[in-house]
Design an enzyme around this catalytic site. Structure first.
Site, PDB file in Angstrom:
ATOM      1  N   CYS A   6       6.738   3.075  14.016  1.00  0.00           N
ATOM      2  CA  CYS A   6       5.649   2.348  14.679  1.00  0.00           C
ATOM      3  C   CYS A   6       6.225   1.268  15.572  1.00  0.00           C
ATOM      4  O   CYS A   6       5.597   0.856  16.544  1.00  0.00           O
ATOM      5  CB  CYS A   6       4.751   1.681  13.651  1.00  0.00           C
ATOM      6  SG  CYS A   6       4.068   2.827  12.488  1.00  0.00           S
TER       7      CYS A   6
ATOM      8  N   GLU B 137      -2.902  -0.039   9.952  1.00  0.00           N
ATOM      9  CA  GLU B 137      -1.692  -0.207  10.768  1.00  0.00           C
ATOM     10  C   GLU B 137      -1.545   1.077  11.570  1.00  0.00           C
ATOM     11  O   GLU B 137      -1.320   2.134  11.001  1.00  0.00           O
ATOM     12  CB  GLU B 137      -0.476  -0.477   9.864  1.00  0.00           C
ATOM     13  CG  GLU B 137       0.630  -1.220  10.591  1.00  0.00           C
ATOM     14  CD  GLU B 137       1.444  -0.314  11.482  1.00  0.00           C
ATOM     15  OE1 GLU B 137       1.158  -0.251  12.705  1.00  0.00           O
ATOM     16  OE2 GLU B 137       2.348   0.331  10.960  1.00  0.00           O
TER      17      GLU B 137
ATOM     18  N   GLY C 267      -1.065   4.955  10.050  1.00  0.00           N
ATOM     19  CA  GLY C 267      -1.049   6.248  10.729  1.00  0.00           C
ATOM     20  C   GLY C 267      -1.505   6.075  12.163  1.00  0.00           C
ATOM     21  O   GLY C 267      -1.351   4.998  12.740  1.00  0.00           O
ATOM     22  N   SER C 268      -2.085   7.126  12.707  1.00  0.00           N
ATOM     23  CA  SER C 268      -2.417   7.092  14.138  1.00  0.00           C
ATOM     24  C   SER C 268      -3.663   6.252  14.405  1.00  0.00           C
ATOM     25  O   SER C 268      -4.521   6.069  13.534  1.00  0.00           O
ATOM     26  CB  SER C 268      -2.651   8.509  14.651  1.00  0.00           C
ATOM     27  OG  SER C 268      -3.872   8.999  14.146  1.00  0.00           O
TER      28      SER C 268
ATOM     29  N   GLU D  53       1.067   6.259  22.553  1.00  0.00           N
ATOM     30  CA  GLU D  53       2.164   6.349  21.586  1.00  0.00           C
ATOM     31  C   GLU D  53       2.651   7.796  21.494  1.00  0.00           C
ATOM     32  O   GLU D  53       1.883   8.699  21.159  1.00  0.00           O
ATOM     33  CB  GLU D  53       1.700   5.873  20.205  1.00  0.00           C
ATOM     34  CG  GLU D  53       2.863   5.735  19.237  1.00  0.00           C
ATOM     35  CD  GLU D  53       2.447   5.241  17.849  1.00  0.00           C
ATOM     36  OE1 GLU D  53       1.428   5.726  17.333  1.00  0.00           O
ATOM     37  OE2 GLU D  53       3.153   4.378  17.298  1.00  0.00           O
TER      38      GLU D  53
ATOM     39  N   LYS E 164      -2.470   8.582  -1.537  1.00  0.00           N
ATOM     40  CA  LYS E 164      -2.439   9.863  -0.818  1.00  0.00           C
ATOM     41  C   LYS E 164      -1.289   9.808   0.179  1.00  0.00           C
ATOM     42  O   LYS E 164      -1.422   9.233   1.260  1.00  0.00           O
ATOM     43  CB  LYS E 164      -3.786  10.109  -0.125  1.00  0.00           C
ATOM     44  CG  LYS E 164      -3.943  11.473   0.490  1.00  0.00           C
ATOM     45  CD  LYS E 164      -3.443  11.485   1.922  1.00  0.00           C
ATOM     46  CE  LYS E 164      -3.572  12.804   2.594  1.00  0.00           C
ATOM     47  NZ  LYS E 164      -2.301  13.196   3.238  1.00  0.00           N
TER      48      LYS E 164
END
Ligand code: UN1
Length: 520
Positions: free
Chosen positions: A310, A276, A254-255, A410, A201
């Site tokens: 990241c 991650e 992702g977040s 972030e 995805k």
């Protein structure tokens, strides 16, 4: 600020994208579809979403918008393909990966231009994204003849012990838009070479890049069902994939917010999960640093990919003795960066990915100002000339304190904070005091300080005299604290993420031997 507003910015692009997609060797309209069981298909939902160039707003493709039904079909195909794929000898599986890497290499320039058009990074970085994908694909193809297990002596006579890797089954790979070719390869290539099948995805911002990659795997000869791709949104595709009972392993980049939701679901469902989830990476600059070198590393790490890595450096932890000089020089360098459409010559920094990103970054600038951080440069959208058509944000530098939200959360944009400190110990304490621990850099000419940092910095990746970005595919990638959940991708460590260890004991004594009991 020099702004690249060449007249070709937009007129050139209108004619460029379709040709460029055509050169990728696939039927362009397929790139907007799902890939299930070896076929390019549209979602029965009939719904669509657009992929847009963030530098110009141009629509690049109208993609099928999938839902749980498509996930169901993709998982069924992956389940069905698993037994045959896991029994295909690993060196044979790897040959397909080698072929895919060769095709990627041949199409590197076209893929790189697609990356630039779809997510905005400048073309040199688009090429880097594709190169990282090629590197990972070759590297994991090499694992087709390794995947080493272990043979060890055993406690009892006439008995043999070894352990070997088994694939897990169907891997659900959920990937971000910031490395739209590389990061899918970080997940797909190790998963595949180990004998897993995959439902992929990709981020909704970069469906065409994802599809171009899948088309390459198809061309390389991957059997139907081994990789399946479902385009669409997190709630509509990602969530049913995470919850699907026949998908025992999820890998997500992702977040932190989304990652933690996925972790809760996977814990309930008893699934293997690799996460991650970003960083708040720091460059520590000591008073003995080579400031010219540090400055290049800071500009590259803070503003490369418009800060949307990241691993981007969003904190510059600076010794007081060099703070003033460093601040002045960084403000100068930030102001000189040329923003624009990344395929134009002399553009240093592209747009951010979409309107929400622009709003989020701007929101954080407001928070920083409210918190009392000193804004040294930037802090607003760039709208001169053609830049108004895209999502450009000026490179931004604050002077801030360690506890401010802009120093803790972030932002994922071209914003970095200078944080003054008095000593190495304080610098390391400040570095370690965030919820993330992905990448840290230190500039010092003192070997003792360098080794102190190696010992004391809590991080997954540490650079000495280089910036925070630039990880290579054969070293483990991931981080401490809120960045991850202990697993790694890249390196041989990725093999652990996508396989189960099986310990095998062969007793050829012909009688019952009781371990731990028959010790005489
Ligand atoms: C990411 O931002 O998620 O080390 C990946 C780097 C790149 C990968 C970044 N090789 O910055």
């Amino acid at each position: 600020m020099n702004i690249a507003t060449d007249a070709r910015t937009c007129s050139g692009l209108q004619g460029q994208s379709p040709n460029q997609l055509g050169r990728l060797g696939v039927i362009m309209s397929d790139l907007t579809k799902n890939f299930i069981n070896g076929r390019w298909v549209e979602s029965p939902s009939g719904a669509t979403f657009e992929s847009r160039n963030p530098a110009t707003g141009e629509v690049l493709g109208v993609c099928t918008r999938s839902n749980a039904e498509d996930v169901e079909a993709a998982v069924a195909a992956a389940v069905n393909a698993f037994d045959r794929w896991r029994k295909t000898p690993a060196p044979r599986r790897a040959e397909i990966l080698f072929r895919a890497a060769e095709i990627m290499l041949r199409r590197k320039e076209d893929l790189a231009q697609l990356v630039t058009n779809e997510m905005g990074k400048v073309i040199a970085e688009g090429r880097g994204d594709v190169q990282e994908a090629i590197d990972m694909t070759y590297y994991m193809a090499g694992e087709g003849r390794r995947q080493f297990g272990l043979v060890a002596p055993v406690e009892l006579p006439n008995k043999f012990g070894m352990c070997l890797r088994d694939p897990i089954g169907v891997v659900g790979a959920i990937t971000p838009w910031n490395f739209p070719i590389a990061i899918p390869c970080w997940k797909l290539m190790p998963a595949l070479v180990l004998g897993n099948t995959v439902v992929f995805k990709p981020a909704e911002d970069t469906p065409l890049c994802a599809a171009a990659l899948i088309a390459i795997l198809e061309e390389a000869g991957l059997p139907p069902g081994v990789v399946n791709m479902v385009l669409g949104y997190g709630e509509e595709v990602g969530a049913p994939l995470v919850e699907h009972p026949q998908v025992p392993c999820i890998s997500f980049t992702g977040s932190n917010e989304v990652g933690r939701q996925i972790a809760i679901k996977c814990a309930h469902l008893g699934k293997r999960l690799h996460l991650e989830m970003g960083g708040k990476n720091a460059i520590i600059v000591m008073d003995d640093a080579d400031l010219d070198l540090a400055m290049d590393g800071i500009v590259w790490s803070a503003f490369g990919t418009s800060g949307q890595r990241c691993t981007a450096a969003s904190r510059i932890i600076t010794h007081n003795a060099v703070k003033n000089e460093l601040s002045e020089r960084l403000v100068d360098r930030a102001a000189q960066l040329r923003l624009g459409y990344g395929l134009l010559p002399n553009v240093d920094m592209g747009p951010v990915v979409n309107e929400q990103a622009l709003e989020k970054i701007h929101g954080y600038v407001m928070i920083g100002v409210q918190e009392g951080a000193k804004k040294l440069v930037g802090g607003e959208r760039a709208t001169d000339g053609d830049l108004a058509r895209g999502y450009f944000f000026k490179p931004t530098v604050f002077e801030a304190t360690p506890d401010m939200r802009i120093s803790q959360e972030e932002i994922f944009g071209p914003v970095t904070n200078i944080i003054p400190v008095r000593s190495l110990e304080e610098a390391i304490a400040v570095n370690n005091h965030t919820r993330y621990g992905l990448s840290t850099a230190i500039y010092t000419r003192d070997v003792n300080r360098a080794f102190t940092a190696i010992r004391d910095v809590s991080t997954g990746i540490l650079y000495i005299n280089a910036g925070t970005i630039g990880a290579e595919v054969h070293f483990p990638f991931g981080g401490t604290r809120g960045t991850g959940n202990g697993h790694r991708e890249a390196g041989v460590q990725a093999l652990d993420t996508f396989s189960e260890w099986k310990s095998v004991y062969v007793d050829y004594s012909g009688r019952l031997q009781r371990a731990q009991i028959d010790v005489e």
